[in-house]
Scaffold this motif. Structure first.
Motif, PDB file in Angstrom:
ATOM      1  N   ALA B 110      34.473 112.156  77.609  1.00  0.00           N
ATOM      2  CA  ALA B 110      34.739 111.135  78.629  1.00  0.00           C
ATOM      3  C   ALA B 110      34.504 111.687  80.038  1.00  0.00           C
ATOM      4  O   ALA B 110      33.899 111.032  80.893  1.00  0.00           O
ATOM      5  CB  ALA B 110      36.168 110.615  78.489  1.00  0.00           C
ATOM      6  N   VAL B 111      34.959 112.922  80.297  1.00  0.00           N
ATOM      7  CA  VAL B 111      34.758 113.474  81.651  1.00  0.00           C
ATOM      8  C   VAL B 111      33.302 113.869  81.859  1.00  0.00           C
ATOM      9  O   VAL B 111      32.812 113.877  82.984  1.00  0.00           O
ATOM     10  CB  VAL B 111      35.730 114.629  81.976  1.00  0.00           C
ATOM     11  N   CYS B 112      32.588 114.196  80.777  1.00  0.00           N
ATOM     12  CA  CYS B 112      31.146 114.471  80.892  1.00  0.00           C
ATOM     13  C   CYS B 112      30.412 113.202  81.326  1.00  0.00           C
ATOM     14  O   CYS B 112      29.444 113.276  82.105  1.00  0.00           O
ATOM     15  CB  CYS B 112      30.571 114.952  79.563  1.00  0.00           C
ATOM     16  N   ILE B 113      30.853 112.066  80.845  1.00  0.00           N
ATOM     17  CA  ILE B 113      30.223 110.803  81.227  1.00  0.00           C
ATOM     18  C   ILE B 113      30.412 110.557  82.726  1.00  0.00           C
ATOM     19  O   ILE B 113      29.491 110.134  83.424  1.00  0.00           O
ATOM     20  CB  ILE B 113      30.798 109.628  80.388  1.00  0.00           C
ATOM     21  N   ILE B 114      31.605 110.870  83.228  1.00  0.00           N
ATOM     22  CA  ILE B 114      31.873 110.718  84.670  1.00  0.00           C
ATOM     23  C   ILE B 114      30.970 111.666  85.463  1.00  0.00           C
ATOM     24  O   ILE B 114      30.381 111.280  86.482  1.00  0.00           O
ATOM     25  CB  ILE B 114      33.356 110.992  84.976  1.00  0.00           C
ATOM     26  N   LEU B 115      30.827 112.893  84.977  1.00  0.00           N
ATOM     27  CA  LEU B 115      29.964 113.871  85.654  1.00  0.00           C
ATOM     28  C   LEU B 115      28.510 113.392  85.638  1.00  0.00           C
ATOM     29  O   LEU B 115      27.786 113.522  86.633  1.00  0.00           O
ATOM     30  CB  LEU B 115      30.110 115.237  84.977  1.00  0.00           C
ATOM     31  N   HIS B 116      28.088 112.816  84.538  1.00  0.00           N
ATOM     32  CA  HIS B 116      26.732 112.273  84.433  1.00  0.00           C
ATOM     33  C   HIS B 116      26.507 111.175  85.478  1.00  0.00           C
ATOM     34  O   HIS B 116      25.443 111.109  86.129  1.00  0.00           O
ATOM     35  CB  HIS B 116      26.496 111.733  83.021  1.00  0.00           C
ATOM     36  N   MET B 117      27.506 110.311  85.653  1.00  0.00           N
ATOM     37  CA  MET B 117      27.371 109.225  86.636  1.00  0.00           C
ATOM     38  C   MET B 117      27.234 109.787  88.055  1.00  0.00           C
ATOM     39  O   MET B 117      26.481 109.260  88.869  1.00  0.00           O
ATOM     40  CB  MET B 117      28.593 108.285  86.532  1.00  0.00           C
ATOM     41  N   CYS B 118      27.955 110.864  88.339  1.00  0.00           N
ATOM     42  CA  CYS B 118      27.835 111.503  89.663  1.00  0.00           C
ATOM     43  C   CYS B 118      26.438 112.116  89.836  1.00  0.00           C
ATOM     44  O   CYS B 118      25.875 112.072  90.937  1.00  0.00           O
ATOM     45  CB  CYS B 118      28.913 112.579  89.833  1.00  0.00           C
ATOM     46  N   CYS B 119      25.897 112.658  88.772  1.00  0.00           N
ATOM     47  CA  CYS B 119      24.528 113.208  88.828  1.00  0.00           C
ATOM     48  C   CYS B 119      23.534 112.089  89.129  1.00  0.00           C
ATOM     49  O   CYS B 119      22.624 112.263  89.935  1.00  0.00           O
ATOM     50  CB  CYS B 119      24.145 113.848  87.489  1.00  0.00           C
ATOM     51  N   ASP B 120      23.736 110.949  88.460  1.00  0.00           N
ATOM     52  CA  ASP B 120      22.853 109.795  88.678  1.00  0.00           C
ATOM     53  C   ASP B 120      22.831 109.372  90.135  1.00  0.00           C
ATOM     54  O   ASP B 120      21.791 108.987  90.676  1.00  0.00           O
ATOM     55  CB  ASP B 120      23.353 108.609  87.834  1.00  0.00           C
ATOM     56  N   ARG B 121      23.997 109.445  90.773  1.00  0.00           N
ATOM     57  CA  ARG B 121      24.119 109.051  92.188  1.00  0.00           C
ATOM     58  C   ARG B 121      23.734 110.191  93.116  1.00  0.00           C
ATOM     59  O   ARG B 121      23.734 110.029  94.330  1.00  0.00           O
ATOM     60  CB  ARG B 121      25.569 108.640  92.508  1.00  0.00           C
ATOM     61  N   GLU B 122      23.443 111.377  92.528  1.00  0.00           N
ATOM     62  CA  GLU B 122      23.134 112.593  93.308  1.00  0.00           C
ATOM     63  C   GLU B 122      24.271 112.878  94.292  1.00  0.00           C
ATOM     64  O   GLU B 122      24.036 113.201  95.474  1.00  0.00           O
ATOM     65  CB  GLU B 122      21.777 112.463  94.002  1.00  0.00           C
ATOM     66  N   ASP B 123      25.478 112.774  93.805  1.00  0.00           N
ATOM     67  CA  ASP B 123      26.688 112.971  94.608  1.00  0.00           C
ATOM     68  C   ASP B 123      27.241 114.373  94.306  1.00  0.00           C
ATOM     69  O   ASP B 123      27.947 114.576  93.306  1.00  0.00           O
ATOM     70  CB  ASP B 123      27.701 111.876  94.217  1.00  0.00           C
ATOM     71  N   GLN B 124      26.918 115.323  95.156  1.00  0.00           N
ATOM     72  CA  GLN B 124      27.300 116.716  94.879  1.00  0.00           C
ATOM     73  C   GLN B 124      28.811 116.888  94.864  1.00  0.00           C
ATOM     74  O   GLN B 124      29.355 117.537  93.974  1.00  0.00           O
ATOM     75  CB  GLN B 124      26.684 117.652  95.923  1.00  0.00           C
ATOM     76  N   GLN B 125      29.492 116.302  95.836  1.00  0.00           N
ATOM     77  CA  GLN B 125      30.950 116.442  95.891  1.00  0.00           C
ATOM     78  C   GLN B 125      31.604 115.802  94.676  1.00  0.00           C
ATOM     79  O   GLN B 125      32.545 116.351  94.083  1.00  0.00           O
ATOM     80  CB  GLN B 125      31.517 115.802  97.177  1.00  0.00           C
ATOM     81  N   GLY B 126      31.086 114.633  94.318  1.00  0.00           N
ATOM     82  CA  GLY B 126      31.592 113.953  93.126  1.00  0.00           C
ATOM     83  C   GLY B 126      31.397 114.808  91.887  1.00  0.00           C
ATOM     84  O   GLY B 126      32.271 114.908  91.025  1.00  0.00           O
ATOM     85  N   CYS B 127      30.220 115.449  91.811  1.00  0.00           N
ATOM     86  CA  CYS B 127      29.925 116.315  90.669  1.00  0.00           C
ATOM     87  C   CYS B 127      30.899 117.495  90.624  1.00  0.00           C
ATOM     88  O   CYS B 127      31.408 117.854  89.548  1.00  0.00           O
ATOM     89  CB  CYS B 127      28.496 116.867  90.766  1.00  0.00           C
ATOM     90  N   LEU B 128      31.148 118.088  91.767  1.00  0.00           N
ATOM     91  CA  LEU B 128      32.051 119.252  91.811  1.00  0.00           C
ATOM     92  C   LEU B 128      33.460 118.851  91.383  1.00  0.00           C
ATOM     93  O   LEU B 128      34.123 119.578  90.632  1.00  0.00           O
ATOM     94  CB  LEU B 128      32.072 119.848  93.227  1.00  0.00           C
ATOM     95  N   PHE B 129      33.894 117.694  91.838  1.00  0.00           N
ATOM     96  CA  PHE B 129      35.224 117.194  91.474  1.00  0.00           C
ATOM     97  C   PHE B 129      35.285 116.909  89.968  1.00  0.00           C
ATOM     98  O   PHE B 129      36.236 117.300  89.278  1.00  0.00           O
ATOM     99  CB  PHE B 129      35.502 115.922  92.280  1.00  0.00           C
ATOM    100  N   ALA B 130      34.241 116.254  89.461  1.00  0.00           N
ATOM    101  CA  ALA B 130      34.196 115.929  88.031  1.00  0.00           C
ATOM    102  C   ALA B 130      34.118 117.201  87.196  1.00  0.00           C
ATOM    103  O   ALA B 130      34.704 117.276  86.105  1.00  0.00           O
ATOM    104  CB  ALA B 130      32.995 115.025  87.728  1.00  0.00           C
TER     105      ALA B 130
END
Lengths: 168, 168
Positions: B110-130
């Motif tokens: 489930a948290v990998c899916i959230i990290l994937h969504m942050c990658c899709d948005r190219e959101d580095q901070q979001g990725c780090l948080f996830a």
């Protein structure tokens, strides 16, 4: 007329336990030959999947279903296996893989004239994924992880049912 | 107390120890499922274990732990790059999502899916948080799985045999 046959072949697993008496050995060989003559050829699946754990698990599922299994870590290896002359009863094709993904591998296999049923496997259930895969030439589409029961249904649907042992 | 009485008392004590170990194991597995850490896919994995592969679950669990540690390190390194190669990050996430799904590690997936969504948005901070969430969930399931393996070994040492739970 009775024939004594000594043939270098490997019986399909699990083999019947070899009997102790020589006369019963003859009967055992004839039983195994008859089994092969009736078309109980062991079916072979090509598993195209880049994630090692997924390959290990699916390999075990296939082995437990008395199916032989070749593995390819990416679509290019899958295509190369066919170029080398290998053939399969079923192909399980992952979508996202390095070097060559499942869509491209499927397209290339169909262009080569490979008619083997190809089952697309993906972690996403997106409609766009399904459409792209069917356009590439797959016969069926399943979301991962693929359970034993789902795999058995696929095998039956695509005519690979003769190897399936009775459900335990 | 005669020798036969001592032997009987000893057997009774061993049986009680085995029952207690099995009870502890069952409660541990129930908590893993109740907390949503493992889903039915783990049961599928356990059902693949048989006489031909008596350590199958342990092998897959240890491989998952080992591979996941490597993937998390790759993710950490990739997200520290400037600029971030989100395609590369997403490839690692895809691998981790796939392996965690195959083993039944529901919350990690489930948290990998959230990290994937942050990658899709190219959101580095979001990725780090996830990624921090991913690390926390992985550490949690890793500890629980290691405890599970330890409990299984205890049951075997006390003379128990798989399946270790009645529901299998």
């Amino acid at each position: 007329m009775h024939l004594i046959l000594f043939l270098p072949f490997t019986p399909p697993p699990p083999p019947p336990p070899p009997p102790p008496l020589f006369s019963q050995c003859l009967l055992w060989v004839l039983v195994v030959l008859e089994r092969n003559a009736n078309g109980h050829r062991q079916r072979k699946v090509l598993l195209v999947e880049d994630t090692r754990i997924n390959r290990i698990i699916l390999r075990k599922v296939l082995q437990n279903l008395n199916l032989l299994c070749d593995e390819a870590e990416n679509g290019k290896i899958a295509v190369d296996l066919h170029v080398q002359g290998n053939s399969y009863d079923l192909i399980l094709m992952d979508k996202e893989m390095p070097v060559m993904d499942g869509h491209e591998a499927t397209r290339q296999l169909r262009l080569m004239g490979v008619k083997t049923p190809i089952i697309a496997l993906t972690g996403n259930a997106l409609q766009s994924d399904r459409e792209l895969f069917f356009e590439a030439g797959v016969n069926d589409f399943q979301t991962k992880p693929l359970s034993r029961d789902k795999l058995v249904q696929l095998l039956i649907r695509h005519g690979v049912e003769s190897s399936i042992p009775a459900a335990g | 107390m005669g020798k036969s009485d001592e032997a009987a008392a000893s057997r009774e004590e061993e049986a009680m120890q085995l029952a207690a170990a099995k009870q502890e194991y069952a409660e541990h597995m129930d908590s893993l499922r109740a907390e949503g850490l493992l889903d039915d896919q783990f049961l599928e994995l356990q059902q693949l274990q048989d006489e031909s592969s008596p350590d199958f679950v342990e092998e897959v669990v240890l491989l998952f732990i080992q591979d996941s540690g490597r993937i998390i390190q790759n993710l950490t390194d990739s997200l520290e790059q400037t600029p971030v190669n989100f395609k590369k990050v997403d490839a690692h996430v895809h691998q981790f999502k796939g392996s965690s799904s195959s083993i039944g590690a529901k919350r990690v997936k489930a948290v990998c899916i959230i990290l994937h969504m942050c990658c899709d948005r190219e959101d580095q901070q979001g990725c780090l948080f996830a990624l921090e969430h991913v690390k926390r969930e992985f550490d949690l399931i890793k500890g629980k799985l290691q405890t599970m393996l330890k409990l299984e070994k205890q049951i075997i040492a006390l003379g128990g045999t798989p399946p270790f739970e009645d529901k299998l």
